[in-house]
Design a protein around this motif. Structure first.
Motif, mmCIF file in Angstrom:
data_model
loop_
_atom_site.group_PDB
_atom_site.id
_atom_site.type_symbol
_atom_site.label_atom_id
_atom_site.label_comp_id
_atom_site.label_asym_id
_atom_site.label_seq_id
_atom_site.Cartn_x
_atom_site.Cartn_y
_atom_site.Cartn_z
ATOM 1 N N PHE A 65 -20.598 -9.931 -29.366
ATOM 2 C CA PHE A 65 -21.165 -10.917 -28.581
ATOM 3 C C PHE A 65 -21.002 -12.182 -29.262
ATOM 4 O O PHE A 65 -21.129 -12.377 -30.492
ATOM 5 N N ASN A 66 -20.565 -13.139 -28.463
ATOM 6 C CA ASN A 66 -20.161 -14.504 -28.833
ATOM 7 C C ASN A 66 -21.208 -15.374 -28.518
ATOM 8 O O ASN A 66 -21.210 -15.818 -27.610
ATOM 9 N N SER A 67 -22.268 -15.873 -29.554
ATOM 10 C CA SER A 67 -23.308 -16.601 -28.838
ATOM 11 C C SER A 67 -22.809 -17.950 -28.741
ATOM 12 O O SER A 67 -23.479 -18.782 -27.980
ATOM 13 N N ASP A 70 -21.107 -17.188 -24.912
ATOM 14 C CA ASP A 70 -21.966 -16.296 -24.086
ATOM 15 C C ASP A 70 -21.203 -15.034 -23.650
ATOM 16 O O ASP A 70 -21.615 -14.187 -22.803
ATOM 17 N N GLN A 71 -20.064 -14.662 -24.432
ATOM 18 C CA GLN A 71 -19.203 -13.434 -24.164
ATOM 19 C C GLN A 71 -19.512 -12.310 -24.662
ATOM 20 O O GLN A 71 -19.775 -11.968 -25.965
ATOM 21 N N LEU A 72 -19.795 -11.252 -23.723
ATOM 22 C CA LEU A 72 -20.127 -9.954 -24.517
ATOM 23 C C LEU A 72 -19.218 -8.650 -24.057
ATOM 24 O O LEU A 72 -18.570 -8.792 -22.974
ATOM 25 N N PRO A 82 -26.468 -6.424 -18.824
ATOM 26 C CA PRO A 82 -25.763 -7.128 -20.021
ATOM 27 C C PRO A 82 -26.779 -8.391 -20.595
ATOM 28 O O PRO A 82 -26.570 -8.640 -21.825
ATOM 29 N N THR A 83 -27.726 -8.875 -19.601
ATOM 30 C CA THR A 83 -28.576 -10.028 -19.974
ATOM 31 C C THR A 83 -29.351 -9.528 -21.247
ATOM 32 O O THR A 83 -29.755 -10.187 -22.092
ATOM 33 N N LYS A 86 -27.331 -9.125 -24.256
ATOM 34 C CA LYS A 86 -26.982 -10.651 -25.097
ATOM 35 C C LYS A 86 -28.458 -10.950 -25.307
ATOM 36 O O LYS A 86 -28.305 -11.565 -26.537
ATOM 37 N N ASN A 87 -29.499 -10.910 -24.956
ATOM 38 C CA ASN A 87 -30.690 -11.479 -25.386
ATOM 39 C C ASN A 87 -31.133 -11.000 -26.740
ATOM 40 O O ASN A 87 -31.585 -11.778 -27.690
ATOM 41 N N ALA A 90 -28.714 -12.274 -29.378
ATOM 42 C CA ALA A 90 -28.775 -13.464 -29.471
ATOM 43 C C ALA A 90 -29.934 -14.005 -30.554
ATOM 44 O O ALA A 90 -29.832 -14.699 -31.235
ATOM 45 N N ARG A 115 -18.905 -14.037 -34.780
ATOM 46 C CA ARG A 115 -19.388 -12.948 -33.744
ATOM 47 C C ARG A 115 -20.588 -12.262 -34.254
ATOM 48 O O ARG A 115 -20.915 -11.975 -35.256
#
Ligand code: SIN
Ligand code: FE
Length: 294
Positions: A65-67, A70-72, A82-83, A86-87, A90, A115
């Motif tokens: 994940f690239n904070s 926002d790329q996963l 995915p959200t 990501k959460n 993050a 990353r």
């Protein structure tokens, strides 16, 4: 050899004492692992399903994940939101960043965020596509597609295994010894190589002589099975709920077994160190008698 420096930190956001900060930077820059046995990362109830290998699309070994943008990558999108992932990642990225700011405040200004990675696949018995990608062999980190031009690689790891399973690592000899052994076997890159690699898109950024040497050291360490068996080494077991900070470009390491790990990468220009002369860049420059990042 003493490799772990234990810090009694139990909370990602609490400040730590100046004495602990001074100890931490000294030990880290000398090649120690900063070890926080009571610093755990909790998942929210709705996040618990991420603790499954099924979350991986099995094309990549890790979920990344690239904070910043926002790329996963690496997730099985059919079965996972995915959200949610990501959460979770993050949140870990933010905690890891706060931790570095607390433990190593001298690095804060210059620190660059890389990353975040989530590693849901058991390492033991995993088949790697090539020996170069086999992290069960001792190595220092260097990556073919992302040259870092001498910046330090600083990583925060937390074992989040829910079944009591340790992350088992091996650590190897001091970086100076690795250099003495492998540097004489590495020639010079041919002129124009870096520009061509960049033009062809093989590297994302310019591959300096430093990157060329570090990647060769990484590859030669992993290729040498006799070295893998006979190098001075020790084992460490990181239990669930343990967090540790390592400069993985400096500390020779291998991951033997374990499942469910979070990791955050940071980069640091060597000038931001208390003792830049302890960095792989300066050690290699001293050995070669010239600048390696021109
Ligand atoms: C590595 O950095 O070589 C792997 C570390 C891990 O996944 O435990
Ligand atoms: Fe590594």
């Amino acid at each position: 050899m003493q490799i772990l420096t234990e810090l009694d930190i139990r909370d990602w956001l609490s400040p730590i004492s100046a004495i602990s900060q001074a100890l931490a930077i000294k030990q880290l820059e000398n090649g120690n692992i900063l070890y926080m046995p009571k610093l755990s990362f909790s998942l929210l109830n709705e996040e618990l399903p991420v603790l499954s290998t099924h979350i991986s699309n099995h094309k990549a070994k890790n979920i990344s994940f690239n904070s910043q943008n926002d790329q996963l990558h690496g997730v099985n999108h059919e079965d996972y939101d995915p959200t949610l992932i990501k959460n979770m990642m993050a949140r870990f990225a933010k905690y890891a960043h706060t931790l570095i700011n607390q433990v190593l405040p001298g690095y804060s200004k210059a620190l660059q965020t890389g990353r975040t990675s989530y590693r849901p696949v058991e390492i033991y018995g995993r088949i790697s596509k090539s020996y170069r990608k086999d992290d069960t062999r001792l190595h220092v980190d260097a990556f073919p597609s992302s040259p870092n031009q001498g910046r330090r690689i600083l990583r925060v790891f937390t074992n989040i295994n829910p079944h009591g399973k340790n992350r088992v690592w091996r650590y190897g000899e001091a970086f100076e010894n690795v250099v003495n052994r492998f540097l004489p076997k590495i020639g010079n890159p041919w002129p124009g190589r870096s520009a061509i690699l960049k033009k062809l898109g093989i590297t994302k950024t310019y591959c300096t002589d430093y990157d060329y040497i570090m990647l060769n050291i990484h590859n030669k360490m992993k290729a040498d099975m006799r070295y893998q068996k006979t190098a001075v080494q020790g084992e460490i077991e990181f239990a669930p709920g343990n967090t540790w900070i390592v400069q993985t470009d400096h500390v020779s390491h291998a991951a033997l077994s374990g499942q469910f790990l979070l990791e955050q990468t940071f980069y640091l220009p060597v000038e931001a160190m208390n003792h830049p002369e302890l960095s792989p860049l300066r050690i290699l420059e001293a050995a070669k008698g010239r600048k390696l990042t021109l």
